[in-house]
Design a protein around this motif. Sequence first.
Motif, PDB file in Angstrom:
ATOM      1  N   LEU A 116       0.854  -1.182   0.000  1.00  0.00           N
ATOM      2  CA  LEU A 116       0.000   0.000   0.000  1.00  0.00           C
ATOM      3  C   LEU A 116       0.892   1.236   0.000  1.00  0.00           C
ATOM      4  O   LEU A 116       1.747   1.398   0.881  1.00  0.00           O
ATOM      5  CB  LEU A 116      -0.912   0.017   1.228  1.00  0.00           C
ATOM      6  N   PHE A 117       0.716   2.053  -1.009  1.00  0.00           N
ATOM      7  CA  PHE A 117       1.511   3.271  -1.137  1.00  0.00           C
ATOM      8  C   PHE A 117       1.215   4.191   0.042  1.00  0.00           C
ATOM      9  O   PHE A 117       0.056   4.320   0.442  1.00  0.00           O
ATOM     10  CB  PHE A 117       1.142   3.954  -2.468  1.00  0.00           C
ATOM     11  N   PRO A 118       2.234   4.825   0.635  1.00  0.00           N
ATOM     12  CA  PRO A 118       3.617   4.865   0.171  1.00  0.00           C
ATOM     13  C   PRO A 118       4.570   3.873   0.837  1.00  0.00           C
ATOM     14  O   PRO A 118       5.741   3.858   0.466  1.00  0.00           O
ATOM     15  CB  PRO A 118       4.019   6.299   0.524  1.00  0.00           C
ATOM     16  N   GLY A 119       4.127   3.045   1.806  1.00  0.00           N
ATOM     17  CA  GLY A 119       5.139   2.195   2.420  1.00  0.00           C
ATOM     18  C   GLY A 119       4.658   1.144   3.396  1.00  0.00           C
ATOM     19  O   GLY A 119       5.307   0.921   4.420  1.00  0.00           O
ATOM     20  N   LEU A 120       3.535   0.477   3.121  1.00  0.00           N
ATOM     21  CA  LEU A 120       3.086  -0.616   3.989  1.00  0.00           C
ATOM     22  C   LEU A 120       3.082  -1.904   3.190  1.00  0.00           C
ATOM     23  O   LEU A 120       2.415  -2.000   2.158  1.00  0.00           O
ATOM     24  CB  LEU A 120       1.678  -0.358   4.530  1.00  0.00           C
ATOM     25  N   ALA A 121       3.823  -2.909   3.678  1.00  0.00           N
ATOM     26  CA  ALA A 121       3.896  -4.207   3.011  1.00  0.00           C
ATOM     27  C   ALA A 121       3.247  -5.262   3.896  1.00  0.00           C
ATOM     28  O   ALA A 121       3.528  -5.332   5.094  1.00  0.00           O
ATOM     29  CB  ALA A 121       5.342  -4.589   2.726  1.00  0.00           C
ATOM     30  N   ILE A 122       2.389  -6.093   3.290  1.00  0.00           N
ATOM     31  CA  ILE A 122       1.741  -7.195   3.995  1.00  0.00           C
ATOM     32  C   ILE A 122       2.241  -8.479   3.346  1.00  0.00           C
ATOM     33  O   ILE A 122       1.873  -8.804   2.212  1.00  0.00           O
ATOM     34  CB  ILE A 122       0.213  -7.095   3.905  1.00  0.00           C
ATOM     35  N   ALA A 123       3.107  -9.192   4.058  1.00  0.00           N
ATOM     36  CA  ALA A 123       3.697 -10.430   3.549  1.00  0.00           C
ATOM     37  C   ALA A 123       3.125 -11.610   4.327  1.00  0.00           C
ATOM     38  O   ALA A 123       3.046 -11.579   5.552  1.00  0.00           O
ATOM     39  CB  ALA A 123       5.211 -10.402   3.681  1.00  0.00           C
TER      40      ALA A 123
END
Length: 432
Positions: free
Chosen positions: A321-328
């Motif tokens: 999700l811009f600008p900087g959230l990663a869901i792995a």
Amino acid sequence: MVQTSSPGIRETGTERRSPVPAPAAPATPEYASWISRDRSTDAASETMRREAAQLVERVMARYRDNTTHEADGQWTEPVANYLDADRWQRETDAVHRSVPLPLAMSCELPGPNTYKAIDVLGIPVLITRDRQGTVHAMINACRHRGAKLLEPGCGVSKRITCPYHSWSYDLAGELRGVYAEKTFGDVPREGRSLVRLPAGERAGIVFVSLDPAAEPDLDGWLGDLQPLLEGMRLAECHHYSTSALTSPNWKVTLDGYLETYHFASLHPKTVFETNLSNMMAHDTWGPHQRIAPALRPIAQAVDLPPDQRDPGECVGPIYWLFPGLAIAGGWRQKIAVSLVLPRTATESVTQQIILLRDPAVTDEERQAADRFGEWFHEVVRDEDYATTYGVQQGLKALDGTEFVFGRNEPGLQHLHRTIHQHLETAAPRAAR
């Protein structure tokens, strides 16, 4: 690995020093698929499972052809764009101070009277869930003399009391108590609430706008990505832990996340043990994106009928999700969330948030969750960030040159293209 001396050169003195062994790679945690066990019948869950099956087919096609998703061409980015402090200010104004920021997972505020305090670009932000369960966001500063109300972190409290002079607020930010008001003088409650920031909750994620006057359209911001996020049922997860890492310039940091090209070379004993290198599918939704690396069990699943393939074992999608959230790991039992926020032109901070599908109750479950979080922390710190700090050290010497992003790095291209677009959109506004 950092080599401090050439192995062919003798040390001075009478004795030769033994080389310092490289640190052992952390043991790879155990992964378990969740998506194959999910039996939810809501529309978002069914959409997610249907799209997941299609994504597996796409990644399997890459596996059969021994290739990866490719952009139309290469992209060059001037090194100066990472160095220029003025540009950093314009970027953070056009991006972080303008768009809805994903600053918390819903499960970090799991019930009424919970909160998360976080500093963003020097702004102390307080996110709360009031006794009715509604999420709020506000400036984490008392309206008396501006003292910070709560230190960064998550917690539970029915009242927020200033440590300086004991003014108190409810979880909606309303001023409720003034210590020694008889001698202080009357304080109109309606004029001294905490300064509010626009906030909303979607798909298990809390978004906050740093501009108090903003009116964000979260449904429009997420677009067609929203049902895929909702299908992962992140709001039903359990927050296990949060750790923080300092990291380089925010773009240098994100560049290291958005491609699988480096898996074999940088992570030979960690990530590459479970993920294939330079093999993925790539999708975008407006400013947001997803990279979907092939996992090693895809080699066995490729010969199975489609209804016998477990998407959670074949593909490891990472939603950005811009600008900087990663869901792995959103299709798995344990999920690793990364939140990257800029601090200065040369430094950012990364929150690593560990979520579990089921609470860790037994010692064995807690130990497994600890191993997962520690592995994630150590790999990012000792491999990814050790390398990206090296990148940052070389930026000044490379000023005047360009970085090149390959066709096999579409995630990097999309990130920088989106940043450029936000700068271009902000420029006319700044000129007025």
